[in-house]
Design an enzyme around this catalytic site. Structure first.
Site, short mmCIF file in Angstrom:
data_model
loop_
_atom_site.label_atom_id
_atom_site.label_comp_id
_atom_site.label_asym_id
_atom_site.label_seq_id
_atom_site.Cartn_x
_atom_site.Cartn_y
_atom_site.Cartn_z
N HIS A 84 34.25 55.64 44.04
CA HIS A 84 35.25 55.97 43.01
C HIS A 84 34.62 55.96 41.63
CE1 HIS A 84 39.29 55.57 45.18
NE2 HIS A 84 38.35 55.86 46.04
N TYR A 114 46.94 52.20 38.76
CA TYR A 114 47.59 50.96 38.31
C TYR A 114 48.75 51.38 37.42
CZ TYR A 114 43.50 48.28 39.93
OH TYR A 114 42.52 47.69 40.70
N PRO A 166 44.96 39.40 42.62
CA PRO A 166 44.24 40.59 43.09
C PRO A 166 44.17 41.75 42.10
CG PRO A 166 46.39 40.46 44.13
CD PRO A 166 46.23 39.20 43.34
N LYS A 173 38.74 41.17 42.07
CA LYS A 173 37.53 40.38 41.86
C LYS A 173 37.22 39.37 42.97
CE LYS A 173 35.99 42.31 38.40
NZ LYS A 173 35.34 43.39 39.09
N TYR A 232 35.56 45.67 35.30
CA TYR A 232 36.04 46.16 36.59
C TYR A 232 34.88 46.50 37.51
CZ TYR A 232 39.35 48.39 39.78
OH TYR A 232 40.11 48.69 40.87
C1 PHB Z 1 42.98 47.05 47.63
O1 PHB Z 1 42.55 48.18 47.95
O2 PHB Z 1 43.42 46.26 48.49
C2 PHB Z 1 42.97 46.66 46.21
C3 PHB Z 1 42.36 47.46 45.28
C4 PHB Z 1 42.37 47.11 43.95
C5 PHB Z 1 43.00 45.94 43.55
C6 PHB Z 1 43.60 45.12 44.48
C7 PHB Z 1 43.59 45.47 45.82
O3 PHB Z 1 43.01 45.63 42.24
#
Ligand code: PHB
Ligand code: APR
Length: 392
Positions: free
Chosen positions: A72, A201, A293, A297, A385
Protein backbone atom coordinates in the site's frame (compact mmCIF):
# COMPACT_ATOMS: atom_id res chain seq x y z
CA UNK A 1 14.33 -29.93 29.87
CA UNK A 2 17.08 -27.31 29.39
CA UNK A 3 17.69 -24.51 26.92
CA UNK A 4 19.49 -21.19 26.57
CA UNK A 5 16.40 -19.03 25.96
CA UNK A 6 12.99 -20.22 27.18
CA UNK A 7 10.24 -18.44 25.23
CA UNK A 8 6.72 -18.32 26.65
CA UNK A 9 4.11 -17.81 23.91
CA UNK A 10 3.97 -18.81 20.25
CA UNK A 11 2.32 -15.68 18.84
CA UNK A 12 4.18 -13.55 16.31
CA UNK A 13 6.62 -12.24 18.96
CA UNK A 14 7.62 -15.66 20.31
CA UNK A 15 7.76 -17.36 16.90
CA UNK A 16 9.81 -14.63 15.24
CA UNK A 17 12.21 -14.47 18.19
CA UNK A 18 12.70 -18.25 17.97
CA UNK A 19 13.37 -18.00 14.24
CA UNK A 20 15.90 -15.19 14.67
CA UNK A 21 17.67 -17.01 17.51
CA UNK A 22 17.78 -20.24 15.51
CA UNK A 23 19.42 -18.37 12.61
CA UNK A 24 21.95 -16.83 15.03
CA UNK A 25 22.86 -20.23 16.48
CA UNK A 26 21.25 -19.59 19.88
CA UNK A 27 19.13 -22.48 21.12
CA UNK A 28 15.65 -21.96 22.50
CA UNK A 29 12.33 -23.65 23.23
CA UNK A 30 8.86 -22.14 22.64
CA UNK A 31 5.97 -23.04 24.95
CA UNK A 32 2.51 -22.26 23.52
CA UNK A 33 -0.56 -22.91 25.65
CA UNK A 34 -3.03 -23.21 22.76
CA UNK A 35 -3.34 -25.80 20.02
CA UNK A 36 -1.79 -25.14 16.62
CA UNK A 37 -5.25 -24.97 15.01
CA UNK A 38 -6.43 -22.34 17.48
CA UNK A 39 -3.30 -20.19 17.14
CA UNK A 40 -3.54 -20.31 13.34
CA UNK A 41 -7.13 -19.16 13.04
CA UNK A 42 -7.22 -16.34 15.62
CA UNK A 43 -8.16 -13.10 13.77
CA UNK A 44 -5.78 -10.29 14.52
CA UNK A 45 -4.08 -7.33 12.84
CA UNK A 46 -2.79 -7.19 9.30
CA UNK A 47 -0.84 -4.02 8.52
CA UNK A 48 2.93 -4.44 8.36
CA UNK A 49 5.50 -1.66 8.47
CA UNK A 50 8.40 -1.85 6.04
CA UNK A 51 10.72 -2.87 8.90
CA UNK A 52 8.44 -5.78 9.80
CA UNK A 53 8.46 -7.03 6.21
CA UNK A 54 12.26 -6.65 6.09
CA UNK A 55 12.64 -8.65 9.31
CA UNK A 56 10.53 -11.52 7.97
CA UNK A 57 12.48 -11.48 4.70
CA UNK A 58 15.85 -11.48 6.43
CA UNK A 59 14.99 -14.67 8.31
CA UNK A 60 13.62 -16.50 5.28
CA UNK A 61 9.97 -16.33 6.38
CA UNK A 62 8.56 -14.08 3.65
CA UNK A 63 7.99 -16.34 0.60
CA UNK A 64 4.21 -16.24 0.90
CA UNK A 65 4.22 -12.66 2.19
CA UNK A 66 6.12 -11.59 -0.94
CA UNK A 67 3.71 -13.50 -3.18
CA UNK A 68 0.42 -12.56 -1.48
CA UNK A 69 1.05 -9.39 0.56
CA UNK A 70 -0.64 -6.24 -0.75
CA UNK A 71 1.71 -3.27 -0.91
CA UNK A 72 0.00 0.00 0.00
CA UNK A 73 1.26 3.41 -1.01
CA UNK A 74 -0.82 5.34 1.50
CA UNK A 75 -4.12 5.69 3.31
CA UNK A 76 -7.28 7.69 2.78
CA UNK A 77 -8.75 10.00 5.42
CA UNK A 78 -12.49 10.74 5.24
CA UNK A 79 -14.29 13.45 7.14
CA UNK A 80 -16.91 16.10 6.37
CA UNK A 81 -18.01 13.87 3.43
CA UNK A 82 -14.65 14.47 1.70
CA UNK A 83 -11.82 12.08 0.85
CA UNK A 84 -8.10 12.89 1.16
CA UNK A 85 -5.28 10.62 0.06
CA UNK A 86 -1.94 10.54 1.91
CA UNK A 87 0.87 9.43 -0.40
CA UNK A 88 3.38 7.63 1.84
CA UNK A 89 6.31 7.25 -0.59
CA UNK A 90 6.13 10.96 -1.43
CA UNK A 91 5.84 11.96 2.24
CA UNK A 92 8.49 9.60 3.64
CA UNK A 93 11.11 9.29 0.95
CA UNK A 94 9.82 6.03 -0.47
CA UNK A 95 8.32 4.04 2.40
CA UNK A 96 5.25 1.83 1.97
CA UNK A 97 3.24 -0.58 4.16
CA UNK A 98 1.99 -4.11 3.41
CA UNK A 99 -1.30 -5.80 4.17
CA UNK A 100 -0.74 -9.43 5.17
CA UNK A 101 -2.75 -10.99 8.00
CA UNK A 102 -1.05 -11.77 11.29
CA UNK A 103 -2.66 -15.23 11.20
CA UNK A 104 -0.75 -15.91 7.97
CA UNK A 105 2.53 -14.82 9.60
CA UNK A 106 1.81 -17.20 12.47
CA UNK A 107 1.14 -20.02 9.97
CA UNK A 108 4.35 -19.30 8.03
CA UNK A 109 6.57 -19.09 11.13
CA UNK A 110 4.96 -22.17 12.72
CA UNK A 111 5.52 -24.27 9.58
CA UNK A 112 9.18 -23.18 9.40
CA UNK A 113 9.78 -23.87 13.05
CA UNK A 114 8.19 -27.32 12.99
CA UNK A 115 10.28 -28.16 9.90
CA UNK A 116 13.63 -26.68 10.95
CA UNK A 117 13.42 -26.25 14.74
CA UNK A 118 13.87 -25.04 17.43
CA UNK A 119 11.32 -27.00 19.51
CA UNK A 120 7.78 -25.58 19.65
CA UNK A 121 5.40 -27.25 22.09
CA UNK A 122 1.67 -26.69 21.66
CA UNK A 123 -0.67 -27.27 24.59
CA UNK A 124 2.20 -26.27 26.90
CA UNK A 125 0.94 -23.72 29.40
CA UNK A 126 3.50 -21.84 31.47
CA UNK A 127 2.27 -21.44 35.04
CA UNK A 128 5.19 -19.58 36.59
CA UNK A 129 8.67 -18.14 36.12
CA UNK A 130 11.00 -18.73 39.04
CA UNK A 131 14.30 -17.20 40.11
CA UNK A 132 14.38 -14.50 37.40
CA UNK A 133 17.20 -12.73 39.29
CA UNK A 134 19.45 -15.81 39.20
CA UNK A 135 21.52 -17.02 36.25
CA UNK A 136 19.39 -20.18 36.10
CA UNK A 137 15.74 -19.09 35.88
CA UNK A 138 13.03 -21.73 35.49
CA UNK A 139 9.71 -21.89 33.69
CA UNK A 140 7.17 -24.21 35.23
CA UNK A 141 4.61 -25.44 32.70
CA UNK A 142 1.89 -28.05 32.19
CA UNK A 143 2.06 -30.23 29.10
CA UNK A 144 -0.19 -33.23 28.38
CA UNK A 145 -1.50 -33.10 31.93
CA UNK A 146 1.98 -33.27 33.53
CA UNK A 147 3.79 -30.47 35.29
CA UNK A 148 7.30 -29.95 33.91
CA UNK A 149 10.21 -27.56 34.28
CA UNK A 150 12.25 -25.75 31.64
CA UNK A 151 15.66 -24.64 32.95
CA UNK A 152 17.06 -21.65 31.07
CA UNK A 153 19.81 -19.07 30.99
CA UNK A 154 17.20 -16.48 30.00
CA UNK A 155 13.40 -16.41 29.84
CA UNK A 156 11.39 -14.26 27.43
CA UNK A 157 7.70 -13.63 28.10
CA UNK A 158 6.02 -13.31 24.68
CA UNK A 159 2.77 -14.43 26.25
CA UNK A 160 0.49 -11.60 25.22
CA UNK A 161 -1.80 -9.32 27.15
CA UNK A 162 -3.02 -11.99 29.60
CA UNK A 163 0.37 -13.61 30.09
CA UNK A 164 1.98 -14.75 33.32
CA UNK A 165 5.62 -13.74 32.73
CA UNK A 166 5.13 -10.16 33.90
CA UNK A 167 3.84 -11.49 37.23
CA UNK A 168 7.38 -12.64 38.04
CA UNK A 169 8.52 -8.99 38.15
CA UNK A 170 8.53 -7.92 41.83
CA UNK A 171 5.93 -5.21 42.51
CA UNK A 172 8.70 -2.92 43.75
CA UNK A 173 10.43 -2.82 40.35
CA UNK A 174 7.33 -2.74 38.08
CA UNK A 175 5.42 0.30 37.00
CA UNK A 176 2.40 0.02 34.73
CA UNK A 177 0.60 2.74 32.79
CA UNK A 178 -2.90 2.29 31.44
CA UNK A 179 -5.54 4.24 29.56
CA UNK A 180 -8.97 2.77 28.73
CA UNK A 181 -10.88 4.30 25.81
CA UNK A 182 -14.65 4.87 26.05
CA UNK A 183 -15.43 2.91 22.86
CA UNK A 184 -14.76 -0.45 21.20
CA UNK A 185 -14.45 -1.79 17.64
CA UNK A 186 -16.87 -4.15 16.01
CA UNK A 187 -14.79 -5.95 13.37
CA UNK A 188 -16.05 -8.01 10.45
CA UNK A 189 -14.38 -10.23 7.90
CA UNK A 190 -16.44 -10.29 4.70
CA UNK A 191 -16.19 -12.33 1.51
CA UNK A 192 -16.32 -9.36 -0.80
CA UNK A 193 -13.62 -7.54 -2.77
CA UNK A 194 -12.47 -4.35 -1.02
CA UNK A 195 -14.34 -1.23 -2.15
CA UNK A 196 -11.09 0.77 -2.07
CA UNK A 197 -7.44 0.51 -3.06
CA UNK A 198 -6.03 1.99 0.13
CA UNK A 199 -7.26 1.70 3.74
CA UNK A 200 -9.93 4.27 4.60
CA UNK A 201 -9.98 5.90 8.04
CA UNK A 202 -13.34 7.69 8.31
CA UNK A 203 -14.38 10.15 11.00
CA UNK A 204 -18.01 11.24 11.25
CA UNK A 205 -20.67 12.26 13.75
CA UNK A 206 -21.91 8.66 13.86
CA UNK A 207 -18.43 7.51 14.87
CA UNK A 208 -15.28 6.07 13.33
CA UNK A 209 -15.11 3.42 10.61
CA UNK A 210 -12.13 1.69 9.00
CA UNK A 211 -12.06 -0.14 5.70
CA UNK A 212 -9.18 -2.61 5.52
CA UNK A 213 -8.71 -5.85 3.62
CA UNK A 214 -7.06 -9.23 3.72
CA UNK A 215 -6.85 -10.13 0.02
CA UNK A 216 -8.35 -9.05 -3.32
CA UNK A 217 -11.48 -11.02 -2.38
CA UNK A 218 -11.72 -10.53 1.41
CA UNK A 219 -12.49 -7.25 3.18
CA UNK A 220 -11.88 -6.41 6.83
CA UNK A 221 -13.98 -3.56 8.23
CA UNK A 222 -14.43 -1.99 11.63
CA UNK A 223 -17.01 0.25 13.28
CA UNK A 224 -16.67 2.28 16.47
CA UNK A 225 -19.32 0.98 18.91
CA UNK A 226 -20.07 1.63 22.61
CA UNK A 227 -18.05 -0.35 25.15
CA UNK A 228 -20.83 -2.69 26.25
CA UNK A 229 -21.85 -3.71 22.72
CA UNK A 230 -23.25 -7.20 22.14
CA UNK A 231 -22.61 -8.53 18.59
CA UNK A 232 -26.09 -10.06 18.69
CA UNK A 233 -27.46 -6.52 18.36
CA UNK A 234 -25.63 -6.14 15.05
CA UNK A 235 -27.22 -8.31 12.36
CA UNK A 236 -25.41 -8.15 9.00
CA UNK A 237 -27.76 -5.61 7.42
CA UNK A 238 -27.29 -3.20 10.31
CA UNK A 239 -23.50 -3.51 10.06
CA UNK A 240 -23.49 -2.77 6.32
CA UNK A 241 -25.96 0.12 6.65
CA UNK A 242 -23.88 1.72 9.38
CA UNK A 243 -20.62 1.23 7.48
CA UNK A 244 -22.16 2.74 4.33
CA UNK A 245 -23.40 5.76 6.31
CA UNK A 246 -20.00 6.37 7.93
CA UNK A 247 -18.03 6.11 4.69
CA UNK A 248 -20.49 8.26 2.70
CA UNK A 249 -18.95 11.14 0.71
CA UNK A 250 -20.23 13.74 -1.72
CA UNK A 251 -19.29 12.15 -5.01
CA UNK A 252 -19.16 8.80 -6.61
CA UNK A 253 -18.26 5.91 -4.28
CA UNK A 254 -20.05 2.76 -3.20
CA UNK A 255 -19.45 0.25 -0.43
CA UNK A 256 -19.78 -3.28 -1.82
CA UNK A 257 -21.59 -5.71 0.50
CA UNK A 258 -21.10 -9.45 0.85
CA UNK A 259 -21.44 -12.40 3.23
CA UNK A 260 -19.95 -11.74 6.68
CA UNK A 261 -17.72 -14.63 7.76
CA UNK A 262 -16.93 -13.41 11.27
CA UNK A 263 -17.92 -10.63 13.62
CA UNK A 264 -16.43 -9.64 16.98
CA UNK A 265 -16.14 -6.74 19.41
CA UNK A 266 -12.75 -5.64 20.80
CA UNK A 267 -12.23 -3.12 23.56
CA UNK A 268 -9.44 -0.58 23.29
CA UNK A 269 -6.73 0.32 25.75
CA UNK A 270 -3.18 1.56 26.01
CA UNK A 271 -0.90 -0.22 28.47
CA UNK A 272 2.85 -0.16 29.14
CA UNK A 273 4.79 -2.30 31.62
CA UNK A 274 8.12 -0.81 32.71
CA UNK A 275 10.83 -2.00 32.74
CA UNK A 276 10.78 -4.69 30.04
CA UNK A 277 13.54 -6.65 31.75
CA UNK A 278 14.10 -7.91 35.27
CA UNK A 279 17.24 -9.98 35.87
CA UNK A 280 17.29 -12.77 33.27
CA UNK A 281 13.60 -12.29 32.39
CA UNK A 282 12.53 -10.18 29.39
CA UNK A 283 9.08 -9.17 28.12
CA UNK A 284 8.30 -8.63 24.42
CA UNK A 285 5.20 -7.73 22.39
CA UNK A 286 1.73 -7.58 23.94
CA UNK A 287 3.14 -9.00 27.21
CA UNK A 288 4.82 -5.61 27.73
CA UNK A 289 2.55 -3.15 25.94
CA UNK A 290 -0.86 -2.81 24.33
CA UNK A 291 -1.94 -0.08 21.92
CA UNK A 292 -5.39 0.60 20.50
CA UNK A 293 -5.57 -0.70 16.91
CA UNK A 294 -6.13 2.67 15.21
CA UNK A 295 -2.50 3.14 14.17
CA UNK A 296 -1.89 -0.59 13.47
CA UNK A 297 1.16 -0.61 15.74
CA UNK A 298 0.63 -3.70 17.98
CA UNK A 299 2.16 -6.35 15.76
CA UNK A 300 4.88 -4.03 14.47
CA UNK A 301 5.99 -3.14 17.99
CA UNK A 302 6.15 -6.83 18.90
CA UNK A 303 8.40 -7.39 15.88
CA UNK A 304 10.72 -4.51 16.73
CA UNK A 305 11.07 -5.73 20.34
CA UNK A 306 12.17 -9.19 19.26
CA UNK A 307 14.54 -7.82 16.62
CA UNK A 308 16.36 -5.86 19.32
CA UNK A 309 16.31 -8.85 21.66
CA UNK A 310 17.57 -11.27 19.02
CA UNK A 311 20.46 -8.95 18.20
CA UNK A 312 21.29 -8.80 21.90
CA UNK A 313 21.34 -12.59 22.23
CA UNK A 314 23.31 -12.95 18.98
CA UNK A 315 25.93 -10.47 20.25
CA UNK A 316 26.15 -12.36 23.54
CA UNK A 317 26.58 -15.66 21.68
CA UNK A 318 29.23 -14.26 19.30
CA UNK A 319 31.27 -12.00 21.56
CA UNK A 320 30.12 -12.62 25.12
CA UNK A 321 28.97 -8.99 25.38
CA UNK A 322 25.76 -8.26 27.30
CA UNK A 323 25.82 -4.58 26.36
CA UNK A 324 22.86 -4.72 23.98
CA UNK A 325 20.80 -6.99 26.26
CA UNK A 326 21.49 -4.59 29.12
CA UNK A 327 20.01 -1.72 27.08
CA UNK A 328 17.00 -3.74 25.83
CA UNK A 329 14.35 -2.16 28.04
CA UNK A 330 15.56 1.40 27.52
CA UNK A 331 15.91 0.97 23.73
CA UNK A 332 12.47 -0.61 23.29
CA UNK A 333 10.58 1.69 25.62
CA UNK A 334 11.61 4.74 23.63
CA UNK A 335 9.91 3.31 20.53
CA UNK A 336 7.01 1.86 22.57
CA UNK A 337 6.14 5.29 23.95
CA UNK A 338 6.34 6.87 20.50
CA UNK A 339 3.92 4.25 19.17
CA UNK A 340 1.74 4.68 22.26
CA UNK A 341 1.56 8.41 21.63
CA UNK A 342 0.82 7.94 17.92
CA UNK A 343 -1.92 5.34 18.53
CA UNK A 344 -3.47 7.55 21.22
CA UNK A 345 -3.45 10.60 18.93
CA UNK A 346 -4.88 8.68 15.96
CA UNK A 347 -7.57 7.15 18.16
CA UNK A 348 -8.59 10.46 19.72
CA UNK A 349 -8.52 12.28 16.40
CA UNK A 350 -10.82 9.81 14.65
CA UNK A 351 -13.37 8.55 17.21
CA UNK A 352 -16.52 10.40 18.22
CA UNK A 353 -16.64 10.92 21.96
CA UNK A 354 -19.62 9.14 23.53
CA UNK A 355 -20.72 12.40 25.17
CA UNK A 356 -20.71 14.08 21.74
CA UNK A 357 -18.71 17.05 23.06
CA UNK A 358 -18.98 19.70 20.28
CA UNK A 359 -15.70 21.42 21.21
CA UNK A 360 -13.80 18.14 20.91
CA UNK A 361 -15.50 17.49 17.59
CA UNK A 362 -14.28 20.79 16.13
CA UNK A 363 -10.73 20.23 17.39
CA UNK A 364 -10.72 16.79 15.70
CA UNK A 365 -11.80 18.33 12.43
CA UNK A 366 -9.14 21.04 12.74
CA UNK A 367 -6.49 18.31 13.26
CA UNK A 368 -7.68 16.36 10.24
CA UNK A 369 -7.89 19.49 8.13
CA UNK A 370 -4.32 20.42 9.14
CA UNK A 371 -3.03 17.04 7.94
CA UNK A 372 -4.66 17.55 4.56
CA UNK A 373 -3.33 21.08 4.01
CA UNK A 374 0.12 20.94 5.65
CA UNK A 375 2.73 18.68 4.03
CA UNK A 376 4.73 18.64 7.26
CA UNK A 377 1.68 17.54 9.30
CA UNK A 378 0.97 14.81 6.72
CA UNK A 379 4.64 13.79 6.71
CA UNK A 380 4.58 13.42 10.50
CA UNK A 381 1.59 11.06 10.30
CA UNK A 382 3.17 9.11 7.42
CA UNK A 383 6.52 8.74 9.24
CA UNK A 384 4.81 7.27 12.31
CA UNK A 385 2.41 5.09 10.32
CA UNK A 386 5.10 3.55 8.12
CA UNK A 387 7.26 3.02 11.22
CA UNK A 388 9.99 4.88 13.07
CA UNK A 389 13.52 3.48 12.68
CA UNK A 390 14.63 0.55 14.81
CA UNK A 391 16.50 1.95 17.84
CA UNK A 392 19.82 0.36 16.89
C1 PHB B 1 -6.50 -4.48 9.92
O1 PHB B 1 -6.38 -4.70 8.69
O2 PHB B 1 -6.92 -5.35 10.69
C2 PHB B 1 -6.15 -3.14 10.43
C3 PHB B 1 -5.54 -2.22 9.60
C4 PHB B 1 -5.24 -0.96 10.08
C5 PHB B 1 -5.53 -0.63 11.39
C6 PHB B 1 -6.12 -1.55 12.23
C7 PHB B 1 -6.43 -2.82 11.76
O3 PHB B 1 -5.24 0.62 11.83
N1 APR C 1 1.87 -20.24 28.43
C1 APR C 1 2.12 -20.43 27.10
N2 APR C 1 1.64 -19.64 26.14
C2 APR C 1 0.87 -18.59 26.51
C3 APR C 1 0.57 -18.32 27.86
C4 APR C 1 1.10 -19.20 28.84
N3 APR C 1 0.86 -19.02 30.14
N4 APR C 1 -0.21 -17.21 27.92
C5 APR C 1 -0.40 -16.81 26.65
N5 APR C 1 0.25 -17.64 25.78
C6 APR C 1 0.30 -17.54 24.32
C7 APR C 1 -1.03 -17.20 23.64
O1 APR C 1 -1.81 -18.35 23.42
C8 APR C 1 -0.55 -16.58 22.34
O2 APR C 1 -0.39 -17.53 21.31
O3 APR C 1 1.13 -16.44 23.98
C9 APR C 1 0.81 -15.98 22.68
C10 APR C 1 0.79 -14.47 22.66
O4 APR C 1 0.58 -14.05 21.34
P1 APR C 1 -0.12 -12.67 20.98
O5 APR C 1 -1.24 -12.41 21.91
O6 APR C 1 -0.40 -12.71 19.53
O7 APR C 1 1.00 -11.57 21.31
P2 APR C 1 2.34 -11.18 20.54
O8 APR C 1 3.07 -12.37 20.04
O9 APR C 1 3.04 -10.23 21.46
O10 APR C 1 1.81 -10.44 19.24
C11 APR C 1 1.64 -9.09 19.10
O11 APR C 1 0.18 -7.45 18.17
O12 APR C 1 -1.43 -7.00 16.63
C12 APR C 1 -1.19 -7.13 17.97
O13 APR C 1 -2.45 -8.04 19.75
C13 APR C 1 -1.98 -8.26 18.46
O14 APR C 1 -1.39 -10.51 18.82
C14 APR C 1 -0.92 -9.35 18.39
C15 APR C 1 0.24 -8.63 18.97
Amino acid sequence: MRTTVGIIGGGPAGLLLARLLHRAGVDCVVLESRTRAYAEQRQRAGMLEQGTVDALRECGAADRLDAEGLIHQGIELRFDRERHHLDFPALTGGRTVTIYAQTEIVKDLTALQLAEGPPLLFGAEAIGVEKPESDAPLVRFVHEGREETLSCDYVVGCDGSHGIASQAFPAAVSRTYEHVYPYSWLGILADVPPSCEELIYARGDRGFALHSMRSPSVSRLYLQVPNDTDVQDWPDERVWDELAARFAIDGDWRLERGPIASKSVTSMRSYVHEPMRHGQLFLAGDAAHIVPPTGAKGLNLAVSDVRVLARGFAALHRTGSTELLDRYSELCLERVWQATRFSYDMTRMLHARPDGDPFDHRVQLARLRRITVSPSAAAELAANYTGLPLPL
